[in-house]
Design a protein around this motif. Structure first.
Motif, PDB file in Angstrom:
ATOM      1  N   ARG A   1      51.960  51.416  40.841  1.00  0.00           N
ATOM      2  CA  ARG A   1      51.291  50.402  41.681  1.00  0.00           C
ATOM      3  C   ARG A   1      49.861  50.100  41.202  1.00  0.00           C
ATOM      4  N   ASN A   2      49.146  51.132  40.773  1.00  0.00           N
ATOM      5  CA  ASN A   2      47.755  50.903  40.357  1.00  0.00           C
ATOM      6  C   ASN A   2      47.648  50.077  39.084  1.00  0.00           C
ATOM      7  N   THR A   3      48.520  50.377  38.108  1.00  0.00           N
ATOM      8  CA  THR A   3      48.466  49.578  36.871  1.00  0.00           C
ATOM      9  C   THR A   3      48.910  48.142  37.154  1.00  0.00           C
ATOM     10  N   LEU A   4      49.869  47.970  38.098  1.00  0.00           N
ATOM     11  CA  LEU A   4      50.301  46.625  38.487  1.00  0.00           C
ATOM     12  C   LEU A   4      49.112  45.857  39.071  1.00  0.00           C
ATOM     13  N   LYS A   5      48.378  46.527  39.958  1.00  0.00           N
ATOM     14  CA  LYS A   5      47.191  45.891  40.575  1.00  0.00           C
ATOM     15  C   LYS A   5      46.194  45.468  39.509  1.00  0.00           C
ATOM     16  N   GLU A   6      45.891  46.394  38.613  1.00  0.00           N
ATOM     17  CA  GLU A   6      44.906  46.095  37.552  1.00  0.00           C
ATOM     18  C   GLU A   6      45.350  44.909  36.713  1.00  0.00           C
ATOM     19  N   ARG A   7      46.642  44.882  36.404  1.00  0.00           N
ATOM     20  CA  ARG A   7      47.195  43.792  35.577  1.00  0.00           C
ATOM     21  C   ARG A   7      47.040  42.444  36.290  1.00  0.00           C
ATOM     22  N   ILE A   8      47.355  42.424  37.579  1.00  0.00           N
ATOM     23  CA  ILE A   8      47.296  41.158  38.335  1.00  0.00           C
ATOM     24  C   ILE A   8      45.851  40.704  38.496  1.00  0.00           C
ATOM     25  N   TYR A   9      44.943  41.635  38.764  1.00  0.00           N
ATOM     26  CA  TYR A   9      43.522  41.254  38.869  1.00  0.00           C
ATOM     27  C   TYR A   9      43.025  40.693  37.537  1.00  0.00           C
ATOM     28  N   ALA A  10      43.450  41.346  36.439  1.00  0.00           N
ATOM     29  CA  ALA A  10      43.020  40.883  35.098  1.00  0.00           C
ATOM     30  C   ALA A  10      43.552  39.478  34.820  1.00  0.00           C
ATOM     31  N   LEU A  11      44.810  39.220  35.210  1.00  0.00           N
ATOM     32  CA  LEU A  11      45.395  37.890  34.994  1.00  0.00           C
ATOM     33  C   LEU A  11      44.641  36.830  35.802  1.00  0.00           C
ATOM     34  N   LEU A  12      44.273  37.163  37.034  1.00  0.00           N
ATOM     35  CA  LEU A  12      43.519  36.204  37.861  1.00  0.00           C
ATOM     36  C   LEU A  12      42.161  35.893  37.223  1.00  0.00           C
ATOM     37  N   GLU A  13      41.506  36.934  36.707  1.00  0.00           N
ATOM     38  CA  GLU A  13      40.206  36.721  36.018  1.00  0.00           C
ATOM     39  C   GLU A  13      40.376  35.801  34.810  1.00  0.00           C
TER      40      GLU A  13
END
Length: 331
Positions: free
Chosen positions: A129-141
């Motif tokens: 879940r944490n790596t998924l979160k990081e990935r999605i935040y990075a994509l939004l940025e």
């Protein structure tokens, strides 16, 4: 097809692609009727034409959303429509789509986080879940949004922001090619340029390849390396962007280009608009021989009798027309 200047193999190869939709027992819509082109790694290939010419159907058939009626689509050397379900799923990670309407293509009941997570979950990437979160935040940025936007719903965003969310979703699987189906036509003109600049920046950063589908020829010139012009399910002309705009060979391309306003008022006054006669014929019953002859200002008897061949007139510049006289070497 034309050799490309980087001598690489095509990433996408479309050959004699047809897609016919049966309407009833007697009528069929010939949305695509024998289209061929290649797309090379790292380029933007523009596909243009009037509404109903088949360009979106081409994009969706390449994407694997439609099964072709005939012809082939090869991606990375594999015939995608001959793959089994598992192989196709693995292949389609490499091909993603940005849709025309950022309102219709995002699920209104899902948060932005869920929308972007969906392809990652389908392909079982980032189970943690944490790596998924990081990935999605990075994509939004990457698309000019931020982590706070992840927990909102699509209706809370403007059209331009929604299209950025669609772009983030398309980038999630790190594809090789993105099919952008009129990605800016539903947006305000002021926002269109921002989205195009974003697409160009992402292309450079991630070495992406684009199939850019549009009806706005001015924008396609700006973003594309090569351009294919479609008319009524068939390819009329294909050339590098600079060559097509400087030296259009097909009467249909000439007419489309004559409608683009020129910023110089003196030149604009002297220019001749080419007005096409009549309405666009129906794809249910397209004209015989050359499909363009019913509207072509230069049409002659042969155009009603014989279908024109697809020829290369100068290196990399192809067209299908009986009336072009230069270079005339067949391919």
């Amino acid at each position: 097809m034309a050799a490309h200047n980087n001598n690489s193999l095509p990433l996408v190869s479309v050959r004699e692609l047809k897609k016919h939709f049966p309407l009833n027992r007697h009528q069929t819509v010939k949305a695509l009727d024998g289209v061929s082109f290649d797309i090379y790694p790292g380029e933007t290939f523009g596909l243009v034409g009037e509404s109903g010419c088949g360009k979106s159907t081409a994009g969706r058939t390449i994407m694997g959303l439609y099964q072709p009626s005939a012809g082939q689509v090869h991606i990375k050397g594999q015939n995608i429509h001959a793959l089994d379900k598992k192989e196709r799923k693995a292949m389609m990670r490499h091909v993603q789509m940005i849709f025309q309407d950022p309102y219709a293509s995002l699920n209104p009941r899902s948060t932005v986080f869920e929308i972007i997570a969906e392809p990652l979950e389908i392909h079982q990437i980032h189970k943690d879940r944490n790596t998924l979160k990081e990935r999605i935040y990075a994509l939004l940025e990457e698309v000019g949004l931020n982590a706070e936007h992840a927990y909102r719903y699509p209706h809370e965003f403007s059209g331009g922001q929604r299209q950025r969310i669609g772009i983030a979703r398309a980038l999630a699987l790190e594809p090789d090619i993105i099919i952008a189906d009129e990605p800016i036509s539903a947006l305000d003109v002021s926002i269109q340029a921002q989205v195009v600049l974003l697409l160009q920046r992402l292309q450079q950063q991630k070495k992406l390849t684009y199939l850019f589908i549009a009806h706005d020829l001015a924008m396609v010139k700006y973003i594309s390396d090569r351009v294919g012009v479609m008319y009524l399910g068939q390819m009329a002309e294909l050339a590098s962007s600079s060559e097509l705009y400087a030296n259009p060979l097909h009467p249909y391309t000439q007419a489309l280009l004559s409608a683009i306003p020129v910023p110089d008022p003196d030149k604009e006054k002297k220019r001749q608009r080419i007005i096409l006669k009549g309405e666009l014929p129906s794809a249910i019953n397209p004209p015989a021989a050359c499909v363009f002859h019913t509207r072509c200002p230069q049409a002659q008897a042969i155009c009603q009798q014989k279908k024109p061949g697809w020829k290369e007139y100068t290196p990399g510049h192809f067209a299908a027309c009986h009336l072009i006289t230069t270079g005339n070497q067949s391919i």
